[in-house]
Design a protein around this motif. Structure first.
Motif: not given
Length: 172
Positions: A40, A43-44, A46-47, A50-51, A81, A84, A88
């Protein structure tokens, strides 16, 4: 995650001999929960990164990037990418194998995916920092600054945990 710890053989009473009074299944459940908490956090990061990276290509300044900076950007987006996907991946892995009674093996594979995601996150952060500093400063200190930050990441993410593991793990 070390495979020999993930699927440790139980003692005669069905309990593992690891300082905890838990079965192999309970151990796998605990390890899975710990791994999900770790993911978690990663992921936060990288997301979000990435965004933001995805929006860069649609800014007016993107068209003025040099060929080198455009290549760095493309590499950064691809690495983000991939990171992520790796981070995930354990969720999908769990969903697909759920109920098959292979949680100890799922923990091992999820840990491998997570580690790959962390390495790819290192690449993403490094290349994003390189790109931003190149565009923002055009300075000769950019390689030194990026190298210093990479050294910091390597120390925090790998060297310190490996040192602690070596220093504080009991021999079995």
């Amino acid at each position: 995650m070390n495979e020999r710890h993930a699927a440790a053989p139980p003692d005669g009473g069905g309990r593992t001999d690891r300082g905890r009074n838990e079965t192999a299944e309970e151990r796998a459940d605990r390890q899975w929960q710990e791994l999900m908490q770790e993911i978690r956090v990663a992921q936060t990061g990288v997301q979000i990164l990435f965004g933001f990276l995805l929006t860069v290509a649609f800014t007016p300044r993107f068209q003025r990037l040099s060929e080198t900076d455009t290549s760095i950007y493309i590499g950064t987006v691809v690495a983000g990418s991939l990171a992520a996907g790796a981070l995930i991946g354990p969720v999908s892995f769990h969903r697909i194998v759920s109920g098959r009674r292979i949680k100890p093996q799922a923990v091992v594979w999820a840990a491998r995916l997570t580690f790959a995601g962390i390495v790819l996150l290192l690449v993403t952060f490094t290349s994003a920092l390189l790109l931003v500093l190149r565009v923002a400063t055009h300075g000769v200190l950019v390689p030194c600054l990026v190298s210093g930050v990479v050294a910091w990441y390597l120390l925090c993410w790998f060297a310190l945990p490996l040192w602690a593991r070596e220093r504080h793990t009991d021999e079995e």
